[in-house]
Design an enzyme around this catalytic site. Structure first.
Site, PDB file in Angstrom:
ATOM      1  N   GLY D 148       0.823  -1.195   0.000  1.00 46.52           N
ATOM      2  CA  GLY D 148       0.000   0.000   0.000  1.00 46.52           C
ATOM      3  C   GLY D 148       0.862   1.253   0.000  1.00 46.52           C
ATOM      4  O   GLY D 148       2.060   1.215   0.297  1.00 46.52           O
ATOM      5  N   CYS D 149       0.251   2.364  -0.350  1.00 49.91           N
ATOM      6  CA  CYS D 149       0.995   3.625  -0.475  1.00 49.91           C
ATOM      7  C   CYS D 149       1.477   4.122   0.885  1.00 49.91           C
ATOM      8  O   CYS D 149       2.663   4.395   1.070  1.00 49.91           O
ATOM      9  CB  CYS D 149       0.130   4.675  -1.174  1.00 49.91           C
ATOM     10  SG  CYS D 149      -1.547   4.820  -0.520  1.00 49.91           S
TER      11      CYS D 149
END
Lengths: 345, 345, 345, 345
Positions: D148-149
């Protein structure tokens, strides 16, 4: 009609004071000063005010200003403020100072974070102008030190918790984000549109000058010395501060109970809006207004409470709070001229 | 206190009406309706209004609304408006309609650009609500068609020139740029933040629906049929319209003379600010206000005059002008509730 | 490897040149100069380039630069450029000049819009560096005058129409809008974030300095003297120009035919994208790239054609086009280092 | 040439993958799928890619896709990903999954924060694709779970401190801010331009779904269970994440020593840029690139270290990291197609 002057009115805080005072029903603006814009019509420098304010920027010395005005807002940088305020007070003016010069009671602390103080004799007298915490002292003050923008948001966010000893002061971390008007109207590369737009960064780490001011208020609330970590960031918006405040609870609490505490603490405050449970504040919902919106979250996994407070840095964080202080000092209704709803979108 | 209702109050025009009416001194909001938000508190949908407006969105049918309110703002899409307005009028309400349904007098033209008109019998009666041009008819109207945002800016920009036959109507080109609130609050990919931000484009070419409305007003002013080229663009800002209007002068003119003409034409208009010669309008200087700022340039090399007009599309371009019309209809001071200065920055 | 220098590399055009050249496969940056940043690492002034470019800004005089480099980009303001370019040429360098100093062939016109020209003997030799129009002359030029950002967009928008005599040159109106990087990186109040954000205005009316440059190119294309109205506006975005160009058709045309003409004219051009019929360009779709996107509309009611052209003002409007010119001058593939797609969103 | 497919390519992560892959020298895009855009040209949906990518969106079932491609990027929402990945793997494809479905090794944790897992048999095999931490496992993996970012930024910020036991894991607080492209391209009122612009808020408190993913990585680094407070905020920018990470030091440290540690830890990492001491990262300096910029501050008054990490959420936070993983899986140079410098301004 009370006669009002604004000194240093050509910055963003200045024009916001003029916007609010232009329509204030019980006062009259008698002089607005600016060294750099002296001789220019206010509406030439700020076309937004054309039709609302028919004045020309002057370069008036403090002694003469005291003849014209009953109350003066000083919106000049720190150090400049302390140079003129003694004269204004001596001549019988009351003063709301928007600089940092009289916010810190302890001269030693002030001088450690700023520079030498040239009017330390006034530090004991000056009142910290956060009405929700120090309303009584403000009404009778000659000199009110209008709080900083970040410190306003943090004090309102944490007051109910510290007053009730619900958090451990040693664990407070404040992560704040401010709109760019907080950087002022000076021509600097760092404030250029293309430098700020589509950007986001922290700055001033680890010693931003608002830190001792925040700690002073939190210490008063806690009844003991409080040291915090404070990280300001620059937001690509014109207006608004959101402070995200973290602290460890001293004991188990439900979100319901915390929420009820905040609701009750601020029930009589016209400018603090505790949001419904589950809602979090957004700076867009306070823009242009004197409101402080507060939201709460409880992180049960870590035992931390997270309080978020949103203000418009130019209103509740500067000019609006200054007018609120003026209203108190002049025995006017505290909300006079300050009830326009936020402008959204 | 006049009793006011707003129908379709959950869009951006709706919330702007609520913002202006919440503090309007001579009226009282008795009902705000929204089909999609019925049952929700206004402050839940629009947290900006918490503390200013303590109402719940309702889903009321027009017949019942007429019992509650003396004057109704209809802020629903075109076609929906014409469905409910006959009922409101029959029941004795006066109506300010913010849709396009009653702006175009000629049913054929309306139907060519929109769709079938189901209440054509009201077209002759409805008054086009641009006070600076049609003030007298508005005061006594039952049904006021509140002008579109683009048409308002263009009509005010070109009226002095057309009234005095100074430009050739066949050469008029209008290049307009609007903030994104003009696209409404519907969930569409084209209106997403990342689609609009850092972007700029024209749209609706070559037949945007505001074209016949603009032409109708310009034709009235010119006393002859006027056909224009009109190109709207989408600006990455929340609020504001700037219309850049080009036309060939019918004869030689000095900028001084043109400027004097505009100054004189709008001398008594509280909401039109003709800027000092050499200054050009910026939408940031009218944001949040009911002002229209106008600037002029003379291109002597080509014999063209360029008139630039800036408004806030949600205020003078929609909700503010609607309140201005309401003030006229209720014989209140025309500026009531509309004099707050623009919010800058 | 060709040896390249960039003079005046600390502005927005400069950093964009460095971004493009840092990864260019057939050239090597040997010197980047900046008076104000001399001695600082490029990556200190522009952290975006850390890891891509390991150079230090120098303050080198032109004579010495000519020893180091085969080709020099001059990205300094007009007047400064003409002061150094004769020296560079004399020493055997080839030059792509990004200032306005050698764009206007007629010294009288240049001096009417700028100031005295101190190197007029080079005006006849310098080649206007718009490859889509003047490719052949560029390849062999010693001195290429890189076009202005607005003029690039307008020339590409109108060339097919003027080359084919389809429009009346006397009716051309150009309404352009530029992102704020076009205003440069100088510290000015007008370029501050809060002055630009949420704002939009025209500027430079009615005599913006790009007017004679646009007219020179359009006159060459039309084969006769062309005078236009040109209105630039400032957009609250970092990058991008959209020019909306209006002109009366000389005779009846279908949109199909006009579209086919543009498709054909630019079929072999790698950097001009004629959009599918019915689509209009958006600056967000060219950002970061060397593309010019073109869309067409036909306003049958008025007999006008409207051509819209979008470019990134820093790429096709400045640094990208300069690299395209360099590629031609060095007999490299014209698209070398320039094919990275736009960055969206 | 390796044959590559992208499933679910019509969102912002999808178009970013297409942008990077369009110019990748050692791979060939054979299919891009999208249920909602099937049949439309990629350049119709994303005009930015006109000229770079000549493909049409398809609606292909996974079994058939496996015939066409050697490696598939799945850019569909969680739950949809786990539905198709077993088929792709069975048919011999390798997969880089950009959803959350295979990031969390512990099925119980996944199901507590998401929903039932329908392919739990693959959890043990899937490799967490953060090359700076798990490079060796990635090269040989069949299934890589692209991080995920937010988790990417936090892991890179805290890895050197946790690996060396320099901070107390129980005191970690992460205050993150993300650009709006992170919210995706779905049409939602909350993502509209006017809702996001000039706004700033926290969301998802106190249980954002990236929390367990962050904790899993930090726990691996710390060699013990780590529980953190994580507060994401929504920034009014297109791209970028800044994570401000706080933790108490386990013992006294100098900023010099901490800085040296980070420099050394990331010396060989092409995509991690430890900024010079005293500099703090800005998301504008990584936009469009695969870099992670890291800055440090030491708050000696409280004994806390503050680590700030900036990435482009669409590149190092999604598509760029996915290509980096692909490069490793295909034994290509890890930086292939990923070295374009950030686009600033």
């Amino acid at each position: 009609m009370h006669r009002i002057a604004v000194v240093g009115a050509s910055g963003y805080t200045g024009v916001e004071l003029l916007r609010l005072l232009a329509r204030h029903p019980d006062t009259r603006l008698v002089s607005v000063t600016s060294r750099q814009s002296a001789g220019q019509a206010v509406s030439e420098v700020f076309p937004s005010l054309q039709g609302s304010l028919d004045l020309v920027f002057e370069d008036v010395d403090p002694a003469r200003l005291a003849d014209l005005a009953d109350l003066v807002f000083t919106a000049v940088p720190h150090q400049a403020a302390m140079g003129m305020i003694p004269t204004l007070l001596d001549a019988g003016c009351r003063v709301v100072d928007l600089s940092a010069d009289f916010r810190i009671s302890d001269r030693t602390v002030y001088e450690a974070w700023y520079q030498e103080h040239t009017a330390p004799e006034l530090l004991a007298e000056s009142v910290y102008g956060l009405p929700e915490l120090f309303r009584n002292q403000i009404s009778s003050a000659r000199l009110v030190a209008n709080p900083g923008c970040y410190p306003t948001s943090v004090a309102l966010a944490l007051a109910p918790l510290l007053e009730n000893r619900l958090i451990d002061p040693a664990t407070i971390i404040v992560d704040s984000k401010s709109g760019t008007s907080g950087a002022g109207r000076a021509a600097k590369v760092d404030s250029l549109y293309c430098e700020v737009n589509e950007g986001f960064k922290a700055y001033g780490l680890p010693r931003h000058r608002h830190t001792p001011e925040i700690e002073q208020t939190l210490s008063r609330l806690a009844g003991r010395e409080v040291t915090i970590s404070f990280t300001p960031h620059l937001l690509p918006v014109n207006r608004g501060i959101l402070s995200t405040c973290y602290a460890n609870l001293t004991g188990p609490q439900s979100l319901d109970a915390l929420h009820a505490l905040f609701r009750q603490r601020y029930a009589a405050e016209p400018f603090v809006r505790v949001l419904p449970q589950g809602r979090l504040p957004n700076i867009s919902q306070v823009a242009g207004s004197n409101y402080c919106d507060i939201g709460l979250a409880l992180d049960e996994r870590t035992g931390r409470v997270i309080v978020l407070a949103a203000i418009d840095n130019l209103v509740k964080g500067a000019a609006g709070q200054a007018v609120q202080n003026m209203n108190l000092m002049l025995a006017l209704p505290e909300t006079e001229g300050l009830l326009a709803p936020p402008v959204f979108p």
